[in-house]
Structure formats: structure tokens, C-alpha cells
Design an enzyme around this catalytic site. Structure first.
Site, PDB file in Angstrom:
ATOM      1  N   GLY A  43       4.827  -3.724   1.621  1.00 47.06           N
ATOM      2  CA  GLY A  43       4.621  -2.284   1.548  1.00 47.06           C
ATOM      3  C   GLY A  43       5.293  -1.555   2.699  1.00 47.06           C
ATOM      4  O   GLY A  43       5.792  -2.177   3.647  1.00 47.06           O
ATOM      5  N   ASP A  55      -4.702 -12.219  -2.551  1.00 42.15           N
ATOM      6  CA  ASP A  55      -4.613 -11.156  -3.553  1.00 42.15           C
ATOM      7  C   ASP A  55      -5.808 -10.222  -3.403  1.00 42.15           C
ATOM      8  O   ASP A  55      -6.958 -10.646  -3.534  1.00 42.15           O
ATOM      9  CB  ASP A  55      -4.597 -11.789  -4.947  1.00 42.15           C
ATOM     10  CG  ASP A  55      -4.290 -10.770  -6.038  1.00 42.15           C
ATOM     11  OD1 ASP A  55      -4.322  -9.551  -5.756  1.00 42.15           O
ATOM     12  OD2 ASP A  55      -4.030 -11.197  -7.173  1.00 42.15           O
ATOM     13  N   ALA A  68      -2.679  -1.911  -0.411  1.00 40.05           N
ATOM     14  CA  ALA A  68      -3.513  -1.029  -1.237  1.00 40.05           C
ATOM     15  C   ALA A  68      -2.904  -0.879  -2.619  1.00 40.05           C
ATOM     16  O   ALA A  68      -1.736  -1.192  -2.842  1.00 40.05           O
ATOM     17  CB  ALA A  68      -3.643   0.351  -0.588  1.00 40.05           C
ATOM     18  N   TYR A  69      -3.731  -0.402  -3.530  1.00 42.29           N
ATOM     19  CA  TYR A  69      -3.261   0.043  -4.848  1.00 42.29           C
ATOM     20  C   TYR A  69      -2.917   1.514  -4.678  1.00 42.29           C
ATOM     21  O   TYR A  69      -3.798   2.339  -4.433  1.00 42.29           O
ATOM     22  CB  TYR A  69      -4.384  -0.140  -5.876  1.00 42.29           C
ATOM     23  CG  TYR A  69      -4.024   0.227  -7.294  1.00 42.29           C
ATOM     24  CD1 TYR A  69      -3.919  -0.753  -8.281  1.00 42.29           C
ATOM     25  CD2 TYR A  69      -3.812   1.548  -7.675  1.00 42.29           C
ATOM     26  CE1 TYR A  69      -3.603  -0.429  -9.602  1.00 42.29           C
ATOM     27  CE2 TYR A  69      -3.487   1.888  -8.980  1.00 42.29           C
ATOM     28  CZ  TYR A  69      -3.388   0.899  -9.937  1.00 42.29           C
ATOM     29  OH  TYR A  69      -3.074   1.222 -11.228  1.00 42.29           O
ATOM     30  N   THR A  70      -1.627   1.847  -4.780  1.00 40.98           N
ATOM     31  CA  THR A  70      -1.195   3.215  -4.467  1.00 40.98           C
ATOM     32  C   THR A  70      -0.596   3.961  -5.653  1.00 40.98           C
ATOM     33  O   THR A  70      -0.082   5.067  -5.475  1.00 40.98           O
ATOM     34  CB  THR A  70      -0.159   3.194  -3.322  1.00 40.98           C
ATOM     35  OG1 THR A  70       0.950   2.373  -3.718  1.00 40.98           O
ATOM     36  CG2 THR A  70      -0.770   2.649  -2.045  1.00 40.98           C
ATOM     37  N   ASP A 118      -5.552  11.139   2.471  1.00 36.56           N
ATOM     38  CA  ASP A 118      -6.055  12.499   2.308  1.00 36.56           C
ATOM     39  C   ASP A 118      -6.634  12.714   0.915  1.00 36.56           C
ATOM     40  O   ASP A 118      -7.346  13.692   0.685  1.00 36.56           O
ATOM     41  CB  ASP A 118      -4.928  13.501   2.551  1.00 36.56           C
ATOM     42  CG  ASP A 118      -3.804  13.387   1.533  1.00 36.56           C
ATOM     43  OD1 ASP A 118      -3.676  14.283   0.678  1.00 36.56           O
ATOM     44  OD2 ASP A 118      -3.043  12.399   1.575  1.00 36.56           O
ATOM     45  N   TYR A 175      -7.785   7.292  -7.826  1.00 41.52           N
ATOM     46  CA  TYR A 175      -7.226   6.744  -6.587  1.00 41.52           C
ATOM     47  C   TYR A 175      -8.078   7.148  -5.382  1.00 41.52           C
ATOM     48  O   TYR A 175      -8.471   6.307  -4.570  1.00 41.52           O
ATOM     49  CB  TYR A 175      -5.790   7.221  -6.401  1.00 41.52           C
ATOM     50  CG  TYR A 175      -5.195   6.886  -5.061  1.00 41.52           C
ATOM     51  CD1 TYR A 175      -4.960   5.572  -4.684  1.00 41.52           C
ATOM     52  CD2 TYR A 175      -4.879   7.899  -4.152  1.00 41.52           C
ATOM     53  CE1 TYR A 175      -4.411   5.262  -3.440  1.00 41.52           C
ATOM     54  CE2 TYR A 175      -4.326   7.606  -2.910  1.00 41.52           C
ATOM     55  CZ  TYR A 175      -4.098   6.288  -2.561  1.00 41.52           C
ATOM     56  OH  TYR A 175      -3.568   6.003  -1.329  1.00 41.52           O
ATOM     57  N   LYS A 200     -10.340   4.693  -2.870  1.00 38.09           N
ATOM     58  CA  LYS A 200     -10.102   4.648  -1.426  1.00 38.09           C
ATOM     59  C   LYS A 200     -11.366   5.030  -0.657  1.00 38.09           C
ATOM     60  O   LYS A 200     -11.669   4.445   0.399  1.00 38.09           O
ATOM     61  CB  LYS A 200      -8.939   5.568  -1.049  1.00 38.09           C
ATOM     62  CG  LYS A 200      -7.583   5.093  -1.556  1.00 38.09           C
ATOM     63  CD  LYS A 200      -7.157   3.768  -0.941  1.00 38.09           C
ATOM     64  CE  LYS A 200      -6.727   3.909   0.492  1.00 38.09           C
ATOM     65  NZ  LYS A 200      -6.217   2.638   1.065  1.00 38.09           N
TER      66      LYS A 200
END
Length: 282
Positions: A9, A31, A55-57, A97, A120, A124
Site C-alpha cells: 500500500g 491476511d 486496510a480495505y480502502t 476522515d 467504509y 474504520k
């Protein structure tokens, strides 16, 4: 030894440069969709500190894959945090944010009640709360509008579009602080080091580039610095619908960074460094 979750990333790539002695875990090694494996990796390697740069973004995709995003963004950080608490080591975790609803024009303070607009942001926020509940020494670093010479991001997208377009419509009513992955990585290194010595600095911190601008302003700055003759037309968010709602106000109050001797980075200077790396400066 510092243990870093993530290896490819944007932030992880920068951490590789500034923390050459750290241990980086790829998806194959740990994972995040398997939270228990993440906790087990921390216990097995017993580092001095952990930085979670994975992260899953995929903001829009998360709307239809919230369970997957929740495992990666919510449950895995919680598993890491529980292992860190058992070992008595600090965890630095990158958040966003998007935990806020983007209302108003005032920068969001660290104690502002979160109210995410979409999947998302919800996942988070779940990660933040899982870390706090586990109770290790920790720093949750909320940031925004990440860019670098690696991966997919706004700077690289604008440069790619400039190759075939001489006019672009770019959203002008979303305001935030573009933040280089390099600056985030450097902040994570500083924070991890200080938390090892001063665990009482645990908490939530905000870190974003200065000054706050719109996406269209950012686009014009990129084209100007790269010597690209592209006309940018301002459009409202309503003219660019996406599956996930975007916060209009992504301004973050970063005053608490002073606890670590940090301040907001100059995004324009960092942007120019990225353009140099990409060979995009005239």
C-alpha cells in the site's frame, strides 16, 4: 523490531524506505480478512511496536462488501490491539476522515462524535473502537486524501488523464487536506517511537496536509507543477454521483499533533516531490 501490517500500500511502501529494519507482513503472511491470524502474528513475532498500514480502502465497493471491509478494517485491528495489550507494546493505526459526516466548514476535532456516511467509514470507526476497547498503548491517526508515487491516488489519476484530456470536470465543494503517504509514514515512525517510551500519549490524533483546499484546486496545482495544459472546470459533488457518499468537509483539526512534536505537512512541497519521483516535472 517494529512490525508493519501491509507491504504494498501507499503508506507501507513509504515505511519500507524509512524503516528498513522493520518486519513487513504481506497479505500472504497475515491476511486481514482473517483477524485471528493477525493477532497470532503479533504474538509470534513479539515486536517492540506495531504499525497497521493495511486496510480495505475501496470506498465505493465497500457499500456492497461491508462484511469483508468490516473484517479487515474493524475486526483485524481489534485482534492486533488485543495481542499488543497482552505483550504491553504500542499500536499505531491509520484511520480516516470518513468517520465523520462532513457537515459544516469547521475542522473536525479529535473529540468530535463520529457519524460516518457509508460502509467504509463505519468499518474504520469499528476498528478505532475495537482498538480502544482492547486497551493497548495506541495512536489512532486519522488522515485524508492520501497521495504518493505508488498505487492508485488522485495525483497519479490526474497525470494519467492529462495524457488524453485537455479539459476536466473536478469536484469543487469537497474541502480537505491532501496528505502524502511519505509524511504519514514519517509520522507513524515518530509516534511509534514515542509511544514505546511514553505510553500515556495514547489516543486519537489527526494528521492532514496544509492548507485545506478543494479537489479542483488540488488538480490545478498538479497540472501547473507538472506543466500540463489542462483546463479544470469546477463542478458540485451532485454532478459526480458515486455509490458511496463523500464528506463535503474533510478538514481535520490537527492541533493535538503537538504532543509528538509534529505539525501539518505542506502538501504542495510533498506533491512536488512525488512528481519528481514520477518524472512528471517539466
Amino acid at each position: 523490531m517494529i512490525l508493519v501490517f501491509g507491504s504494498t500500500g501507499q503508506v507501507a511502501r513509504e515505511l519500507r524506505d524509512i524503516l528498513p529494519d522493520a518486519r513487513f507482513l504481506s497479505r500472504e503472511e497475515a491476511d486481514l480478512a482473517d483477524p485471528a491470524a493477525c493477532g497470532a502474528a503479533v504474538r509470534r513475532l513479539a515486536p517492540e511496536a506495531v504499525i497497521n498500514a493495511a486496510a480495505y480502502t475501496a470506498v465505493d465497493k465497500a457499500e456492497s462488501e461491508e462484511n469483508v471491509a468490516l473484517a479487515i478494517n474493524g475486526e483485524a485491528p481489534g485482534a492486533m490491539a488485543r495481542a499488543c495489550a497482552e505483550l504491553g507494546i504500542p499500536l499505531v493505526h491509520i484511520s480516516t476522515d470518513y468517520v465523520f459526516d462532513g457537515t459544516g466548514e469547521t475542522p473536525f476535532s479529535t473529540d468530535r462524535e463520529p457519524a460516518p456516511l457509508g460502509a467504509y467509514g463505519r468499518t474504520k470507526l469499528a476498528g478505532e473502537r475495537a482498538i480502544a476497547e482492547a486497551g493497548p498503548s495506541h495512536a489512532i491517526l486519522r488522515t485524508s486524501w492520501v497521495f504518493s508515487a505508488h498505487g492508485s491516488n488522485f495525483v497519479k489519476t490526474m497525470l494519467r488523464l492529462a495524457e488524453t484530456r485537455d479539459t476536466l470536470n473536478v469536484v469543487s465543494d469537497q474541502i480537505g487536506g491532501p496528505t502524502s503517504a511519505r509524511a504519514i509514514a514519517a509520522a507513524c515512525r515518530t509516534i511509534a517511537g514515542q509511544l514505546m517510551a511514553e505510553p500515556g500519549k495514547s489516543g486519537i490524533y489527526h494528521f492532514s496536509g496544509a492548507p485545506n483546499v478543494s479537489w479542483s484546486f488540488f488538480a490545478r496545482a498538479i497540472f501547473k507543477a507538472a506543466g500540463k495544459d489542462v483546463v479544470v472546470n469546477d463542478i458540485p459533488t451532485s454532478d459526480y454521483p458515486t455509490p458511496a457518499a463523500r464528506p463535503l468537509n474533510s478538514r481535520l483539526d490537527c492541533a493535538s499533533l503537538s504532543a509528538f512534536g509534529l505539525q501539518r505537512p505542506d502538501w504542495e512541497m510533498d506533491m512536488n516531490a512525488v512528481l519528481e519521483t514520477l518524472g512528471a516535472k517539466p
